[in-house]
Design an enzyme around this catalytic site. Structure first.
Site, PDB file in Angstrom:
ATOM      1  N   SER A 148      -4.239  -4.707   0.590  1.00 57.91           N
ATOM      2  CA  SER A 148      -4.652  -3.308   0.665  1.00 57.91           C
ATOM      3  C   SER A 148      -5.466  -3.065   1.937  1.00 57.91           C
ATOM      4  O   SER A 148      -5.053  -3.447   3.028  1.00 57.91           O
ATOM      5  CB  SER A 148      -5.410  -2.936  -0.610  1.00 57.91           C
ATOM      6  OG  SER A 148      -5.595  -1.554  -0.722  1.00 57.91           O
ATOM      7  N   ASP A 190       0.327  -0.860  -3.592  1.00 54.12           N
ATOM      8  CA  ASP A 190      -0.800  -1.692  -3.192  1.00 54.12           C
ATOM      9  C   ASP A 190      -0.601  -3.156  -3.600  1.00 54.12           C
ATOM     10  O   ASP A 190      -0.225  -3.462  -4.733  1.00 54.12           O
ATOM     11  CB  ASP A 190      -2.048  -1.130  -3.888  1.00 54.12           C
ATOM     12  CG  ASP A 190      -3.343  -1.728  -3.393  1.00 54.12           C
ATOM     13  OD1 ASP A 190      -3.547  -2.950  -3.586  1.00 54.12           O
ATOM     14  OD2 ASP A 190      -4.155  -0.989  -2.837  1.00 54.12           O
TER      15      ASP A 190
END
Length: 279
Positions: free
Chosen positions: A37, A160
């Site tokens: 991320s 993510d």
């Protein structure tokens, strides 16, 4: 081989921004860098030797409507506009470009994890997947489910990376690392609870049931991985760094006071890496 893993955490990533500025100030490098991320973006600036760049993205740009807002969500289907953050701002003609030449010249391995929305499994990208002004793998790794629609890379939708592999230390060991620094953005004794807002998750991810399943088990993976890294730490094979306090910061919450404190915590904690690496 010495590795560093940054697990991300949205706006809390300013903590690791402080760590990277310490590392750059003291010429501390790693053989292997794995980002999850926001950690993937922070590591890119670190490898490009761009001191202070990560902090600017949290402090100077994140309050812009184009960066993240309900307006984005209504108009584009994503609260965070990945193209604004990692293209408009970051391209060679952008306001705060990545030094692509310096990034490419870094001898460190660069690995980014994203979650395949179709399978719910992690996919690991490498530096070969990055081109000048094409930071799609970072966009994919940062694409928060519920808050964002999936980001497509080469015909594949991604969310993510923390959904499928929130603390990917096993990947780092499999890739040859013998010593690890693992950066968290919540206190080290934080225990992630089960997913909240389950109805919203079910609605948002109705087209991606495997991603939803992975998301509902994320807390288990996170908690187990952190416990295992702590065991490696006891063995002298790892260093786990985390902020002592996050001052109420959540993934998408901005607080200038809290962010300045988190950055300071990170810079201070960078000295622990120097001590860990000293013979």
């Amino acid at each position: 081989m010495l590795g560093i893993i940054d697990v991300g955490g949205g706006m809390r990533g300013i903590y690791t921004a402080g760590i990277y500025d310490y590392l750059l100030d003291h010429q501390i490098t790693f053989d292997y860098c794995l980002g999850v991320s926001a950690g993937s973006a922070n590591l890119m600036s670190y490898l490009a030797l761009q001191r202070g760049r990560n902090k600017r993205f949290y402090v100077d740009y994140a309050d812009r409507r184009e960066y993240m807002s309900l307006s984005n969500l209504l108009k584009k289907g994503s609260y965070l506009d990945m193209d604004y953050i990692y293209s408009t701002l970051s391209d060679s003609r952008g306001e705060d470009p990545v030094d692509y030449d310096a990034f490419s010249a870094s001898p460190s391995q660069y690995v980014v994890v994203a979650t395949d929305a179709r399978t719910g499994l992690p996919h690991y990208f490498t530096r070969t997947d990055v081109k000048r002004d094409d930071y799609a793998i970072v966009k994919a790794s940062c694409c928060l489910p519920i808050a964002c629609k999936p980001y497509w890379v080469d015909g594949v939708p991604y969310f993510d990376g923390g959904v499928a592999d929130p603390v990917p230390y096993r990947r780092a060991l499999a890739d040859g690392c013998s010593k690890l620094v693992v950066l968290l953005t919540r206190p080290r004794d934080f225990v992630r609870p089960p997913l909240g807002h389950l109805p919203a998750a079910r609605f948002s991810l109705r087209a991606y049931p495997k991603a939803l399943e992975a998301l509902t088990h994320r807390h288990e993976k996170y908690n187990q991985a952190v416990a295992e890294v702590k065991e490696l730490e006891r063995q002298g094979k790892a260093l786990l760094l985390a902020p002592a306090d996050i001052d109420g910061m959540s993934t998408l919450k901005r607080s200038e006071f809290a962010m300045e404190r988190l950055y300071g915590y990170g810079y201070q904690d960078g000295a622990k890496i120097a001590a860990f690496l000293s013979p």
